[in-house]
Motif scaffolding. Structure first.
Motif, short mmCIF file in Angstrom:
data_model
loop_
_atom_site.label_atom_id
_atom_site.label_comp_id
_atom_site.label_asym_id
_atom_site.label_seq_id
_atom_site.Cartn_x
_atom_site.Cartn_y
_atom_site.Cartn_z
N ILE A 16 0.84 -1.20 0.00
CA ILE A 16 0.00 0.00 0.00
C ILE A 16 0.87 1.25 0.00
O ILE A 16 0.65 2.19 -0.78
CB ILE A 16 -0.94 0.00 1.23
CG1 ILE A 16 -2.00 -1.09 1.08
CG2 ILE A 16 -1.62 1.36 1.39
CD1 ILE A 16 -2.85 -1.28 2.31
N GLY A 17 1.88 1.28 0.87
CA GLY A 17 2.78 2.43 0.91
C GLY A 17 3.52 2.62 -0.39
O GLY A 17 3.66 3.75 -0.88
N PHE A 18 3.97 1.53 -1.01
CA PHE A 18 4.71 1.63 -2.26
C PHE A 18 3.81 2.13 -3.38
O PHE A 18 4.20 3.00 -4.18
CB PHE A 18 5.30 0.27 -2.61
CG PHE A 18 6.02 0.25 -3.93
CD1 PHE A 18 7.28 0.79 -4.06
CD2 PHE A 18 5.42 -0.33 -5.05
CE1 PHE A 18 7.95 0.78 -5.27
CE2 PHE A 18 6.07 -0.35 -6.26
CZ PHE A 18 7.34 0.21 -6.38
N ALA A 19 2.59 1.60 -3.48
CA ALA A 19 1.67 2.00 -4.55
C ALA A 19 1.31 3.47 -4.45
O ALA A 19 1.29 4.19 -5.46
CB ALA A 19 0.41 1.14 -4.49
N LEU A 20 1.03 3.95 -3.25
CA LEU A 20 0.66 5.35 -3.08
C LEU A 20 1.85 6.28 -3.31
O LEU A 20 1.68 7.41 -3.77
CB LEU A 20 0.08 5.57 -1.68
CG LEU A 20 -1.24 4.83 -1.38
CD1 LEU A 20 -1.70 5.13 0.03
CD2 LEU A 20 -2.31 5.21 -2.39
N THR A 21 3.03 5.81 -3.00
CA THR A 21 4.22 6.64 -3.21
C THR A 21 4.47 6.87 -4.70
O THR A 21 5.05 7.90 -5.10
CB THR A 21 5.45 5.98 -2.57
OG1 THR A 21 5.19 5.77 -1.18
CG2 THR A 21 6.68 6.86 -2.69
N ARG A 22 4.05 5.97 -5.54
CA ARG A 22 4.24 6.14 -6.98
C ARG A 22 3.53 7.39 -7.50
O ARG A 22 4.00 8.03 -8.43
CB ARG A 22 3.73 4.91 -7.74
CG ARG A 22 4.64 3.70 -7.63
CD ARG A 22 4.10 2.57 -8.49
NE ARG A 22 4.03 2.98 -9.89
CZ ARG A 22 4.97 2.72 -10.79
NH1 ARG A 22 6.06 2.07 -10.43
NH2 ARG A 22 4.83 3.11 -12.03
N PHE A 23 2.39 7.74 -6.89
CA PHE A 23 1.71 8.97 -7.29
C PHE A 23 2.58 10.18 -6.99
O PHE A 23 2.64 11.14 -7.77
CB PHE A 23 0.37 9.09 -6.56
CG PHE A 23 -0.66 8.13 -7.04
CD1 PHE A 23 -1.32 8.34 -8.24
CD2 PHE A 23 -0.97 7.00 -6.31
CE1 PHE A 23 -2.29 7.46 -8.70
CE2 PHE A 23 -1.93 6.11 -6.75
CZ PHE A 23 -2.59 6.33 -7.95
#
Length: 384
Positions: A16-23
């Motif tokens: 979750i943290g990795f996916a949101l950081t991509r934004f």
């Protein structure tokens, strides 16, 4: 919930943290350096911190309750903030659903998703701590109730027996009465010692725990059971390598009660007892399967959740309470399953932490020999 030695719940938090950081990384590619430093750097750091935190949860040894609460609240925080972001974007730019350019222009709102996920994870940590504290207080309260009943029942029964035989001795020497008085006096001393031990296990920090090979412990108790009951059919399925759990010599007492109960109250011509050990990265679970009539709902609630009746209930007995109190002292859990073929009682215990087994730091292994806990003479495992 583990996958190749990695906690799936912790891994999901990291994803979750990795996916949101991509934004946030997308912000860095579309805005100037100055704009990014003011609007994207902090969310980027926070998102990466959440990712690192998830990795720590995934590879570390943590309580399942903490992992469950953290993941649940992290998902809840992310989902709630996602709804708010979508509503905000649609309200500000109605064309957002059909125009990809508008979507890119509103990318900064993704930072709120990071805030929601991190806030949810922190809330989960707090919720897990609060739940554990409530559980501990409930366990301690129930423990005091059970110990009070155990002490009152055994001591009063013994005292009444001593008083009755003392009256007999007033009329003259009677060897049988002398023996009874001596046994009952020893019984009172033994019960007080046992109550002392069980009360100390209310806080695992106050008792001495160390590595115990649960496989050897189970096999030893099964051998003892078979030597005393020639008609019982026992089977054991366990790993070849040692499985060490954090306990002490009283662990054998847990399995003694479970095994004896399974045999004593079996209504089959040949009592069967199937024991298996399932080991994961952080826990070891001993499954005890019998072919008896099955535990009642009250007995299952007592073992699993420590729910005790307001008044003394002889159908629950003290044996199940002793098992529950000992397992709680080892920071373990009990689950039960009843079907038409019998009962399965699963005792889950924490494995010894890996850092305690490093060279030069390995604690002394505990022998699985116990001092038998003396219980009241009435049936401890009476089935309904």
């Amino acid at each position: 919930m583990d996958l190749y030695g990695v906690s799936v719940r912790g891994l999901l938090v990291a994803l979750i943290g990795f996916a949101l950081t991509r934004f946030t990384v997308t912000l860095a590619a579309t805005e100037t350096t100055r704009e990014f430093l003011f609007t994207g750097l902090i969310p980027l750091v926070v998102g990466l911190s959440l990712t690192a935190f998830g990795v720590v949860l995934a590879v570390g040894t943590y309580d399942e309750l903490l992992l469950q609460k953290t993941l649940r609240w992290c998902l809840l925080g992310t989902g709630s903030m996602s709804i708010l972001v979508v509503v905000t974007v649609v309200g500000v730019e109605p064309d957002v659903l059909t125009d990809p350019t508008v979507v890119r222009e509103q990318t900064y709102l993704s930072n709120f998703l990071i805030g929601g996920s991190v806030g949810g994870a922190l809330t989960g940590l707090y919720a897990a701590r609060a739940a554990r504290q409530r559980e501990t207080l409930t366990q301690q309260t129930n423990r005091l109730v059970v110990l009070n009943r155990l002490l009152r029942d055994k001591v009063i029964n013994s005292a009444m027996a001593i008083k009755g035989h003392a009256d007999v001795l007033q009329d003259g020497l009677n060897d049988d009465s002398v023996d009874v008085v001596g046994r009952q006096a020893d019984s009172i001393v033994q019960v007080i010692e046992n109550v002392k031990y069980l009360s100390e296990t209310a806080d695992t920090d106050d008792i001495s725990l160390g590595p115990v090979d649960v496989g050897n412990c189970v096999e030893s108790e099964l051998d003892t059971l078979e030597s005393l009951n020639s008609d019982v059919d026992c089977s054991f399925d366990g790993p070849d390598e040692p499985v060490e759990v954090r306990a002490n010599s009283q662990l054998a007492e847990v399995f003694r009660h479970l095994f004896e109960n399974a045999v004593e109250y079996s209504d089959a011509d040949t009592p069967r007892l199937a024991v298996s050990i399932e080991a994961s990265r952080t826990t070891a679970t001993v499954h005890v399967r019998d072919n008896g009539p099955g535990l009642s709902d009250e007995q299952q609630a007592l073992l699993e959740r420590g729910e005790i009746a307001e008044y003394d209930d002889p159908t629950t007995g003290f044996g199940m309470n002793i098992v529950r109190l000992l397992v709680e002292g080892f920071d373990g859990r009990i689950e039960t399953s009843v079907d038409e073929d019998g009962t399965t009682v699963s005792v889950q215990l924490p494995r010894v932490a890996g850092d305690a087994l490093e060279e030069g730091r390995r604690p002394r292994r505990r022998a699985c020999r116990r001092q038998r806990l003396l219980l009241p003479s009435r049936s401890d495992w009476l089935r309904g």
